[in-house]
Design a protein around this motif. Structure first.
Motif, PDB file in Angstrom:
ATOM      1  N   GLU A  80       0.805  -1.219   0.000  1.00 14.28           N
ATOM      2  CA  GLU A  80       0.000   0.000   0.000  1.00 14.28           C
ATOM      3  C   GLU A  80       0.838   1.269   0.000  1.00 14.28           C
ATOM      4  O   GLU A  80       0.319   2.360   0.245  1.00 14.28           O
ATOM      5  CB  GLU A  80      -0.927  -0.008   1.227  1.00 14.28           C
ATOM      6  CG  GLU A  80      -1.928  -1.149   1.210  1.00 14.28           C
ATOM      7  CD  GLU A  80      -2.755  -1.217   2.486  1.00 14.28           C
ATOM      8  OE1 GLU A  80      -2.607  -0.312   3.337  1.00 14.28           O
ATOM      9  OE2 GLU A  80      -3.545  -2.155   2.620  1.00 14.28           O
ATOM     10  N   PRO A  82       2.083   4.577  -0.933  1.00 17.76           N
ATOM     11  CA  PRO A  82       1.563   5.526  -1.939  1.00 17.76           C
ATOM     12  C   PRO A  82       2.641   5.919  -2.941  1.00 17.76           C
ATOM     13  O   PRO A  82       3.837   5.816  -2.671  1.00 17.76           O
ATOM     14  CB  PRO A  82       1.150   6.738  -1.081  1.00 17.76           C
ATOM     15  CG  PRO A  82       1.074   6.243   0.327  1.00 17.76           C
ATOM     16  CD  PRO A  82       2.079   5.135   0.429  1.00 17.76           C
ATOM     17  N   LYS A  83       2.212   6.388  -4.084  1.00 15.01           N
ATOM     18  CA  LYS A  83       3.141   6.864  -5.099  1.00 15.01           C
ATOM     19  C   LYS A  83       3.966   8.015  -4.542  1.00 15.01           C
ATOM     20  O   LYS A  83       3.457   8.866  -3.817  1.00 15.01           O
ATOM     21  CB  LYS A  83       2.365   7.321  -6.337  1.00 15.01           C
ATOM     22  CG  LYS A  83       3.261   7.751  -7.499  1.00 15.01           C
ATOM     23  CD  LYS A  83       2.425   8.157  -8.699  1.00 15.01           C
ATOM     24  CE  LYS A  83       3.313   8.592  -9.862  1.00 15.01           C
ATOM     25  NZ  LYS A  83       2.505   9.002 -11.042  1.00 15.01           N
TER      26      LYS A  83
END
Length: 235
Positions: A80, A82-83
């Motif tokens: 999970e 995040p970018k």
């Protein structure tokens, strides 16, 4: 969403206090390797006062390939990410969090880990812990009591004005966390931060991430991701 130490059973038993920082797969690797991605593993030796000091870490670049894939599959924390963020996991000291992928690690006095913006040193995140006999942050007091005491009597210097903007309590995987936003200002300088605190493993953990007041509005949401990502792990 806790990550157990069993996720890192591949670490050599001769090493002490491994810390793992895994690059997301959407970011190109700079390591020269036959593998498609790499991880940075920081090794540090134990000190006499491990609870109070910080360690000098020495990064080693290793190709991981399928091994990294198995770690991602085994841990929701990695899956999970995040970018534009990376995950920092310290399975020895029992905590993890995300930090912006372009930040760099640095030594921050009396802290166990720290990362900063490559250009703006005052825009940073750091984590420390101290021993405690308490088992849960609720034993310190209510959210309002704990946050007001910390910000006004621990974080603020005598010449600083303390302002608390927001505070919240969360329970994740049976662990309780207090997260709050606050500003410390003086005539010469103002800084706004998020802090997340929790108790586990006989330790009182504190993560603080912030920026100077001029840049806070622009970067607040990015820094909030860091504060909200903090987790304590079983060790």
């Amino acid at each position: 969403m806790a990550v157990s130490t069993s996720c890192f059973s591949w670490v050599p038993t001769t090493a002490s206090n491994w810390k793992l920082r895994l690059l997301p797969f959407n970011e190109p690797s700079t390591a020269t390797s036959s593998f498609s991605s790499c991880s940075t593993i920081n090794c540090s030796t134990e000190k006499t006062s491990r609870e109070e000091g910080h360690c000098n870490r020495r990064p080693l670049l290793l190709g991981v390939g399928a091994l990294a894939t198995s770690l991602l599959a085994a841990s929701p924390l990695f899956a999970e990410v995040p970018k534009n963020y990376r995950a920092f996991v310290d399975s020895t000291d029992g905590y993890s969090y995300y930090y912006p992928s372009d930040w760099r690690e640095f030594d921050f006095r009396a802290h166990d880990s720290a990362f900063k913006d490559r250009y703006l040193q005052l825009q940073n995140v750091r984590v420390k812990f101290i021993p405690t006999e308490k088992k849960d942050i609720h034993e310190e007091g209510s959210l309002d009591e704990v946050v007001n005491f910390l910000v006004k009597h621990r974080y603020a210097a005598p010449n600083q004005k303390a302002t608390i903007y927001d505070m919240k309590e969360r329970t994740i995987d049976g662990r309780n966390y207090y997260t709050f936003e606050y500003k410390l200002s003086s005539r010469a300088f103002s800084r706004t931060s998020f802090a997340t605190i929790a108790i586990a493993n006989g330790r009182y953990y504190t993560l603080v991430v912030g920026a100077n007041d001029r840049r806070w509005r622009r970067y607040r949401d990015m820094l909030k991701v860091v504060a909200d990502s903090f987790r304590v792990l079983d060790i």
